[in-house]
Design a protein around this motif. Structure first.
Motif, PDB file in Angstrom:
ATOM      1  N   ALA A  12       0.835  -1.207   0.000  1.00  0.00           N
ATOM      2  CA  ALA A  12       0.000   0.000   0.000  1.00  0.00           C
ATOM      3  C   ALA A  12       0.870   1.259   0.000  1.00  0.00           C
ATOM      4  O   ALA A  12       0.602   2.211  -0.755  1.00  0.00           O
ATOM      5  CB  ALA A  12      -0.935  -0.009   1.203  1.00  0.00           C
ATOM      6  N   GLY A  13       1.899   1.264   0.821  1.00  0.00           N
ATOM      7  CA  GLY A  13       2.786   2.425   0.866  1.00  0.00           C
ATOM      8  C   GLY A  13       3.510   2.653  -0.442  1.00  0.00           C
ATOM      9  O   GLY A  13       3.623   3.794  -0.916  1.00  0.00           O
ATOM     10  N   GLU A  16       1.335   4.180  -3.113  1.00  0.00           N
ATOM     11  CA  GLU A  16       1.186   5.633  -2.954  1.00  0.00           C
ATOM     12  C   GLU A  16       2.360   6.394  -3.556  1.00  0.00           C
ATOM     13  O   GLU A  16       2.220   7.554  -3.950  1.00  0.00           O
ATOM     14  CB  GLU A  16       1.072   6.004  -1.477  1.00  0.00           C
ATOM     15  CG  GLU A  16      -0.226   5.609  -0.830  1.00  0.00           C
ATOM     16  CD  GLU A  16      -0.268   6.029   0.631  1.00  0.00           C
ATOM     17  OE1 GLU A  16       0.129   7.176   0.940  1.00  0.00           O
ATOM     18  OE2 GLU A  16      -0.679   5.189   1.455  1.00  0.00           O
ATOM     19  N   THR A  19       4.188   6.577  -9.683  1.00  0.00           N
ATOM     20  CA  THR A  19       3.614   7.491 -10.667  1.00  0.00           C
ATOM     21  C   THR A  19       3.679   6.774 -12.005  1.00  0.00           C
ATOM     22  O   THR A  19       4.765   6.356 -12.421  1.00  0.00           O
ATOM     23  CB  THR A  19       4.422   8.806 -10.748  1.00  0.00           C
ATOM     24  OG1 THR A  19       4.398   9.436  -9.475  1.00  0.00           O
ATOM     25  CG2 THR A  19       3.840   9.739 -11.788  1.00  0.00           C
ATOM     26  N   SER A  93       9.063  11.722  -5.650  1.00  0.00           N
ATOM     27  CA  SER A  93       8.410  13.010  -5.876  1.00  0.00           C
ATOM     28  C   SER A  93       9.144  13.997  -6.771  1.00  0.00           C
ATOM     29  O   SER A  93       8.520  14.758  -7.496  1.00  0.00           O
ATOM     30  CB  SER A  93       8.104  13.682  -4.527  1.00  0.00           C
ATOM     31  OG  SER A  93       9.293  14.004  -3.839  1.00  0.00           O
ATOM     32  N   LEU A 104       4.735  13.916  -7.121  1.00  0.00           N
ATOM     33  CA  LEU A 104       3.825  13.859  -5.975  1.00  0.00           C
ATOM     34  C   LEU A 104       4.086  15.080  -5.107  1.00  0.00           C
ATOM     35  O   LEU A 104       5.212  15.576  -5.068  1.00  0.00           O
ATOM     36  CB  LEU A 104       4.107  12.623  -5.113  1.00  0.00           C
ATOM     37  CG  LEU A 104       3.873  11.246  -5.688  1.00  0.00           C
ATOM     38  CD1 LEU A 104       4.383  10.192  -4.717  1.00  0.00           C
ATOM     39  CD2 LEU A 104       2.401  11.034  -5.954  1.00  0.00           C
ATOM     40  N   ALA A 108       3.027  14.433   0.927  1.00  0.00           N
ATOM     41  CA  ALA A 108       2.425  13.105   0.731  1.00  0.00           C
ATOM     42  C   ALA A 108       3.503  12.052   0.517  1.00  0.00           C
ATOM     43  O   ALA A 108       3.430  10.946   1.070  1.00  0.00           O
ATOM     44  CB  ALA A 108       1.459  13.130  -0.453  1.00  0.00           C
ATOM     45  N   ALA A 112       4.248   8.810   3.088  1.00  0.00           N
ATOM     46  CA  ALA A 112       4.239   7.431   2.589  1.00  0.00           C
ATOM     47  C   ALA A 112       5.615   6.791   2.757  1.00  0.00           C
ATOM     48  O   ALA A 112       5.726   5.624   3.156  1.00  0.00           O
ATOM     49  CB  ALA A 112       3.807   7.397   1.124  1.00  0.00           C
TER      50      ALA A 112
END
Length: 165
Positions: A12-13, A16, A19, A93, A104, A108, A112
């Motif tokens: 899940a992490g 997130e 991209t 990011s 990102l 956020a 994550a």
């Protein structure tokens, strides 16, 4: 934490932090007994193979073959666990070619990344293709790439940003 719960949290992490067509982020569990750097490098090689087969990158990597497992091992530098969250957030990011462009929002990505590093635990080992000593990157592709890989000896996480100029 149960192993399946930890894997779900890592997946899940990492989802997130991904991209589409830029930042590939995966988590998994090793199937080999007592995995070490060569087994982690094999997962990195598999991710590089998947990226090269991705329609978005196939035209930029027409004759590309990922480095061998020993070649991946040679490209990796150890990273101290306290530094892992910051680099993971950066890989997810900040664009490699245009640093002012964000894949990102920074906050956020940082949240994550901290969750992923925390889930892998304080005993996790982290590897990157960045050479902090000289500021260079040991490229794994003919394009711009940035990798962070971590493992707790049972689970692994990989984040790879790839960019063309």
């Amino acid at each position: 934490m149960k192993s399946w719960g930890k894997l779900a949290e890592l997946e899940a992490g990492m989802a997130e932090l991904a991209t589409p067509m830029r930042v590939y982020a995966v988590a998994g569990r090793f199937t080999e007994p007592d995995p070490d750097l060569p087994e982690l490098a094999a997962r990195v090689r598999a991710l590089l193979t998947a990226v090269a087969a991705d329609e978005a990158w196939r035209r930029f990597l027409p004759a590309y073959a990922p480095p061998s497992v020993p070649g991946v091992c040679a490209a990796l530098e150890p990273l101290e666990p306290p530094e892992a969250a910051a680099l993971l957030a950066e890989v997810a990011s900040v664009d490699l070619v245009w640093p002012s462009h964000r894949h990102l929002p920074a906050a956020a990505a940082e949240r994550a990344a901290r969750r992923v590093v925390s889930a892998l635990g304080p005993e996790g080992s982290w590897w990157t293709n960045h050479d902090a000593g000289c500021g260079a990157v040991n490229g794994l592709t003919p394009l711009f790439d940035s990798l962070l890989a971590g493992t707790d000896g049972e689970h692994f996480v990989l984040a790879l940003q790839i960019a063309d100029d």
